[in-house]
Design a protein around this motif. Structure first.
Motif, PDB file in Angstrom:
ATOM      1  N   LEU A  33       0.564  -1.352  -0.084  1.00  0.00           N
ATOM      2  CA  LEU A  33      -0.107  -0.174  -0.050  1.00  0.00           C
ATOM      3  C   LEU A  33       0.905   1.316   0.015  1.00  0.00           C
ATOM      4  O   LEU A  33       0.326   2.255  -0.614  1.00  0.00           O
ATOM      5  N   ARG A  41      -3.476   0.173  -3.469  1.00  0.00           N
ATOM      6  CA  ARG A  41      -4.541   1.033  -2.901  1.00  0.00           C
ATOM      7  C   ARG A  41      -5.762   0.916  -3.990  1.00  0.00           C
ATOM      8  O   ARG A  41      -6.917   0.805  -3.526  1.00  0.00           O
ATOM      9  N   PRO A  51      -8.155   1.108   1.954  1.00  0.00           N
ATOM     10  CA  PRO A  51      -7.052   0.735   2.439  1.00  0.00           C
ATOM     11  C   PRO A  51      -6.527   1.313   3.714  1.00  0.00           C
ATOM     12  O   PRO A  51      -5.613   0.532   4.131  1.00  0.00           O
ATOM     13  N   ASP A  52      -6.677   2.358   3.841  1.00  0.00           N
ATOM     14  CA  ASP A  52      -6.163   3.008   5.108  1.00  0.00           C
ATOM     15  C   ASP A  52      -6.873   2.381   6.362  1.00  0.00           C
ATOM     16  O   ASP A  52      -6.337   2.542   7.332  1.00  0.00           O
TER      17      ASP A  52
END
Length: 155
Positions: A33, A41, A51-52
Protein backbone atom coordinates in the motif's frame (compact mmCIF):
# COMPACT_ATOMS: atom_id res chain seq x y z
CA UNK A 1 15.15 -4.40 -7.99
CA UNK A 2 14.47 -1.06 -6.31
CA UNK A 3 10.80 -1.95 -5.87
CA UNK A 4 11.69 -5.23 -4.11
CA UNK A 5 14.12 -3.35 -1.91
CA UNK A 6 11.53 -0.71 -1.06
CA UNK A 7 8.88 -3.39 -0.43
CA UNK A 8 11.17 -5.30 1.94
CA UNK A 9 12.34 -2.17 3.76
CA UNK A 10 8.77 -0.94 4.29
CA UNK A 11 7.61 -4.42 5.36
CA UNK A 12 10.41 -4.53 7.91
CA UNK A 13 9.50 -1.04 9.16
CA UNK A 14 5.86 -2.12 9.61
CA UNK A 15 7.00 -5.29 11.43
CA UNK A 16 9.28 -3.35 13.77
CA UNK A 17 6.43 -0.97 14.53
CA UNK A 18 4.42 -4.07 15.53
CA UNK A 19 7.32 -5.20 17.76
CA UNK A 20 8.30 -8.02 15.39
CA UNK A 21 11.73 -8.56 13.91
CA UNK A 22 10.58 -10.47 10.85
CA UNK A 23 7.84 -9.15 8.55
CA UNK A 24 4.87 -11.36 7.80
CA UNK A 25 2.38 -11.25 4.95
CA UNK A 26 0.42 -8.50 6.73
CA UNK A 27 3.52 -6.29 6.74
CA UNK A 28 4.15 -6.93 3.05
CA UNK A 29 0.54 -6.03 2.35
CA UNK A 30 0.94 -2.74 4.24
CA UNK A 31 4.22 -2.15 2.39
CA UNK A 32 2.46 -2.74 -0.95
CA UNK A 33 0.00 0.00 0.00
CA UNK A 34 3.01 2.28 0.53
CA UNK A 35 4.45 1.70 -2.95
CA UNK A 36 4.31 4.78 -5.19
CA UNK A 37 2.66 2.92 -8.09
CA UNK A 38 -0.64 3.09 -6.19
CA UNK A 39 -1.90 -0.20 -7.62
CA UNK A 40 -2.35 -1.90 -4.23
CA UNK A 41 -4.53 0.97 -3.04
CA UNK A 42 -6.44 0.90 -6.30
CA UNK A 43 -7.13 -2.84 -5.91
CA UNK A 44 -8.53 -2.24 -2.42
CA UNK A 45 -10.69 0.62 -3.60
CA UNK A 46 -12.02 -1.36 -6.58
CA UNK A 47 -12.89 -4.19 -4.18
CA UNK A 48 -14.89 -1.70 -2.10
CA UNK A 49 -12.39 -1.62 0.77
CA UNK A 50 -10.70 1.28 2.50
CA UNK A 51 -6.94 0.70 2.27
CA UNK A 52 -6.22 3.00 5.21
CA UNK A 53 -8.36 0.78 7.47
CA UNK A 54 -6.04 -2.21 7.01
CA UNK A 55 -3.50 -1.22 9.67
CA UNK A 56 -6.16 -1.02 12.39
CA UNK A 57 -7.67 -4.33 11.26
CA UNK A 58 -4.25 -5.98 11.57
CA UNK A 59 -3.73 -4.49 15.02
CA UNK A 60 -7.13 -5.88 16.05
CA UNK A 61 -6.01 -9.34 14.95
CA UNK A 62 -2.96 -9.12 17.21
CA UNK A 63 -5.11 -7.89 20.10
CA UNK A 64 -7.70 -10.62 19.55
CA UNK A 65 -4.97 -13.27 19.49
CA UNK A 66 -3.62 -12.02 22.83
CA UNK A 67 -7.11 -11.92 24.32
CA UNK A 68 -7.68 -15.51 23.25
CA UNK A 69 -4.85 -16.56 25.57
CA UNK A 70 -5.86 -14.25 28.39
CA UNK A 71 -3.50 -11.34 27.74
CA UNK A 72 -4.23 -7.72 26.90
CA UNK A 73 -2.36 -5.01 25.07
CA UNK A 74 -2.21 -2.02 27.36
CA UNK A 75 0.74 0.00 26.11
CA UNK A 76 3.54 -0.66 23.68
CA UNK A 77 6.81 -1.91 25.20
CA UNK A 78 9.31 0.73 26.27
CA UNK A 79 12.12 -0.91 24.32
CA UNK A 80 11.67 -0.75 20.56
CA UNK A 81 12.54 -3.88 18.62
CA UNK A 82 15.49 -3.60 16.28
CA UNK A 83 15.94 -5.35 12.97
CA UNK A 84 17.86 -8.60 12.73
CA UNK A 85 21.51 -8.14 11.92
CA UNK A 86 22.84 -9.93 8.90
CA UNK A 87 20.82 -11.19 5.97
CA UNK A 88 17.25 -10.06 5.53
CA UNK A 89 14.76 -12.46 7.06
CA UNK A 90 11.00 -12.59 6.88
CA UNK A 91 8.50 -14.60 8.89
CA UNK A 92 7.16 -17.73 7.16
CA UNK A 93 4.16 -15.89 5.68
CA UNK A 94 6.47 -13.13 4.44
CA UNK A 95 8.78 -15.75 2.94
CA UNK A 96 5.78 -17.20 1.11
CA UNK A 97 5.12 -13.78 -0.45
CA UNK A 98 8.72 -13.42 -1.59
CA UNK A 99 8.83 -16.99 -2.95
CA UNK A 100 5.65 -16.45 -4.95
CA UNK A 101 6.96 -13.16 -6.33
CA UNK A 102 10.20 -14.90 -7.32
CA UNK A 103 8.35 -17.84 -8.88
CA UNK A 104 6.22 -15.55 -11.03
CA UNK A 105 8.94 -13.01 -11.76
CA UNK A 106 9.02 -13.84 -15.45
CA UNK A 107 5.30 -13.11 -15.61
CA UNK A 108 5.68 -9.51 -14.51
CA UNK A 109 8.13 -6.69 -14.85
CA UNK A 110 8.22 -4.40 -13.00
CA UNK A 111 6.78 -5.45 -9.69
CA UNK A 112 3.55 -3.67 -8.71
CA UNK A 113 1.80 -3.40 -5.38
CA UNK A 114 -1.16 -5.20 -6.97
CA UNK A 115 1.05 -8.30 -7.38
CA UNK A 116 1.48 -8.46 -3.61
CA UNK A 117 -2.23 -7.85 -3.00
CA UNK A 118 -3.09 -10.72 -5.34
CA UNK A 119 -0.77 -13.12 -3.52
CA UNK A 120 -1.99 -12.13 -0.05
CA UNK A 121 -5.64 -12.29 -1.10
CA UNK A 122 -5.09 -15.92 -2.13
CA UNK A 123 -3.66 -16.91 1.26
CA UNK A 124 -6.10 -19.12 3.18
CA UNK A 125 -4.96 -18.32 6.72
CA UNK A 126 -2.90 -15.95 8.82
CA UNK A 127 -3.11 -12.44 10.18
CA UNK A 128 -3.52 -10.79 6.78
CA UNK A 129 -6.47 -12.93 5.63
CA UNK A 130 -8.15 -12.50 9.04
CA UNK A 131 -7.65 -8.73 8.82
CA UNK A 132 -9.18 -8.69 5.34
CA UNK A 133 -12.18 -10.66 6.60
CA UNK A 134 -12.50 -8.24 9.55
CA UNK A 135 -12.72 -5.41 7.01
CA UNK A 136 -15.46 -7.27 5.17
CA UNK A 137 -13.24 -7.77 2.13
CA UNK A 138 -14.02 -10.76 -0.06
CA UNK A 139 -10.55 -12.14 -0.87
CA UNK A 140 -11.76 -13.56 -4.19
CA UNK A 141 -12.96 -10.13 -5.30
CA UNK A 142 -9.80 -8.43 -4.02
CA UNK A 143 -7.60 -10.91 -5.90
CA UNK A 144 -9.70 -10.46 -9.02
CA UNK A 145 -9.38 -6.66 -8.84
CA UNK A 146 -5.64 -6.87 -8.23
CA UNK A 147 -5.17 -9.31 -11.12
CA UNK A 148 -7.20 -7.03 -13.41
CA UNK A 149 -4.98 -4.08 -12.53
CA UNK A 150 -1.88 -6.15 -13.23
CA UNK A 151 -3.43 -7.29 -16.54
CA UNK A 152 -4.27 -3.77 -17.70
CA UNK A 153 -0.81 -2.53 -16.80
CA UNK A 154 0.58 -4.86 -19.46
CA UNK A 155 2.52 -6.92 -16.94
Amino acid sequence: MSTIKRLCERAEAHALHDQQREPGAEHFLLAALDLPDGTARLAFERAGAEPDALKAAIERQYGDALLSIGLTVDTPPDMPVSANSGAYQAAPSGQAIMQELAATRRDHAPLLGAHVVSIVAAMPQGVAPRALRALGVDPVILKSRADAIVGTSGR
